[in-house]
Design a protein around this motif. Structure first.
Motif, PDB file in Angstrom:
ATOM      1  N   LYS A  60      39.620  61.716  31.301  1.00 24.10           N
ATOM      2  CA  LYS A  60      40.124  62.968  31.858  1.00 24.10           C
ATOM      3  C   LYS A  60      41.153  63.637  30.959  1.00 24.10           C
ATOM      4  N   HIS A  85      42.303  67.339  26.773  1.00 23.87           N
ATOM      5  CA  HIS A  85      43.521  68.162  26.721  1.00 23.87           C
ATOM      6  C   HIS A  85      44.216  68.042  25.369  1.00 23.87           C
ATOM      7  N   SER A 126      41.593  74.298  21.747  1.00 27.77           N
ATOM      8  CA  SER A 126      40.696  74.882  22.736  1.00 27.77           C
ATOM      9  C   SER A 126      39.318  75.186  22.157  1.00 27.77           C
ATOM     10  N   TRP A 137      35.312  67.343  29.563  1.00 25.41           N
ATOM     11  CA  TRP A 137      35.360  68.275  28.435  1.00 25.41           C
ATOM     12  C   TRP A 137      35.061  69.707  28.885  1.00 25.41           C
ATOM     13  N   GLN A 143      37.959  71.470  30.704  1.00 25.79           N
ATOM     14  CA  GLN A 143      39.045  71.906  29.835  1.00 25.79           C
ATOM     15  C   GLN A 143      38.637  73.097  28.975  1.00 25.79           C
ATOM     16  N   HIS A 152      35.957  73.386  26.857  1.00 26.35           N
ATOM     17  CA  HIS A 152      35.216  73.123  25.627  1.00 26.35           C
ATOM     18  C   HIS A 152      33.730  73.405  25.835  1.00 26.35           C
TER      19      HIS A 152
END
Length: 331
Positions: A81, A85, A89, A107, A110, A112
């Motif tokens: 998880k 991060h 980005s 992924w 976040q 991606h």
């Protein structure tokens, strides 16, 4: 109560659906060892005192994994998880699939760009990726990748500042195949789990092996006491007990071979296996799953592609029950 994901287990749900009491189920839906590490009585301090990072877990883990460059996490799930991060980005992330679904979810959540890849597609996709995620051996397909192949992928990515992430949650039975070395390597992250091999999934303990800056970045995202005092204490006992580990390796190998042979007798050569579970792709997976569940035998059903995962029975009675259940599924 809210839950974001579905995993193996989920016995209470199936108990309600099929009207079979919890105590009457045989759960072979996970890849968790049926033989649990025999922990001694828990010291009262584990319940009373907050965890401390200098309690000896680091040195025991370094000895077990062969490197001190480790960060304890609340199960490898926490690392899965938090890891996305720690990257810039909108990275281009390839995940060899099918694989443990939380990697894709973490992924993508976040921001991606995630691409599911077949193993045969990796070579062509590698020049376009910033990160490649591999589960080795793969959960659930039992696919294995050689260290030579993985290191080639790592070096290719690292030359462009990319990274190979290898989830080794099921690697403990074959530790010589791990990519962990005494010193960390650029562009390589390895995730390890204490829960599967030691049968201690409930304590929630795992480790990340990587270069120091990345370990520091993950640690900064953790809560103050991410890994409980009990988990740290239990992990020290299990990771230090080499005699038990050798015994566990031997019986898991034998049990894995026995499970593979049993399933092969009924379903042929389509299945793949690790010492902790077997994976059976089949267009009849849903029917087999339902037929076994109606007898109180829980397997893990996958739909894309249609397949089942079988974990290890715990006792001779369970082995007999599983074989009888599988026999009843035959046309």
């Amino acid at each position: 109560m809210f839950s974001s994901h579905k995993h193996g287990g989920q016995l209470r749900c199936f108990s309600q659906t099929f009207g079979i009491p919890l105590a009457d189920w045989m759960d072979v839906s996970t890849g968790i060892s049926p033989w649990v590490y025999p922990l001694p009585p828990v010291p009262p301090a584990c319940w009373q005192r907050l965890p401390e990072s200098d309690d000896g877990l680091a040195s025991v883990a370094a000895e077990y994994y062969g490197s001190p460059y480790l960060l304890p996490v609340s199960g490898s799930q926490e690392a899965i998880k938090l890891l996305p991060h720690c990257f810039p980005s909108n990275r281009r992330v390839g995940i060899i699939s099918p694989a443990y679904h939380s990697h894709q979810h973490a992924w993508a959540a976040q921001g991606h760009t995630v691409q599911a890849l077949k193993p045969t597609q990796v070579a062509a996709a590698l020049p376009t990726l910033d990160v490649l995620v591999v589960v080795n051996p793969t959960n659930p397909t039992a696919q294995r990748y050689s260290a030579e192949t993985l290191r080639h992928w790592q070096q290719t990515l690292a030359q462009r500042g990319g990274c190979l992430v290898v989830d080794e949650a099921f690697m403990d039975v074959t530790p010589t195949q791990s990519l962990i070395t005494s010193e960390p390597q650029a562009g390589l992250v390895v995730l390890r789990s204490v829960g599967k091999f030691f049968g201690l999934a409930g304590i929630r303990l795992g480790f990340v092996w990587a270069e120091t800056p990345l370990l520091q970045a993950i640690a900064a995202l953790q809560g103050d006491w991410s890994v409980s005092h009990l988990a740290r204490w239990a992990g020290q006992q299990a990771l230090a007990d080499q005699a038990w580990q050798q015994q566990q390796c031997s019986r898991l190998v034998l049990a894995g071979e026995r499970l593979h042979t049993l399933l092969q007798r009924y379903y042929g050569d389509a299945l793949q296996s690790t010492p902790l579970f077997s994976y059976l792709p089949s267009p009849h997976a849903a029917t087999i799953h339902q037929t076994l569940a109606a007898q109180g035998i829980l397997t893990r059903l996958f739909t894309e592609p249609a397949a089942l995962r079988f974990g290890l029975p715990a006792t001779e009675q369970d082995w007999l029950r599983l074989e009888q259940g599988i026999h009843s599924c035959q046309p």
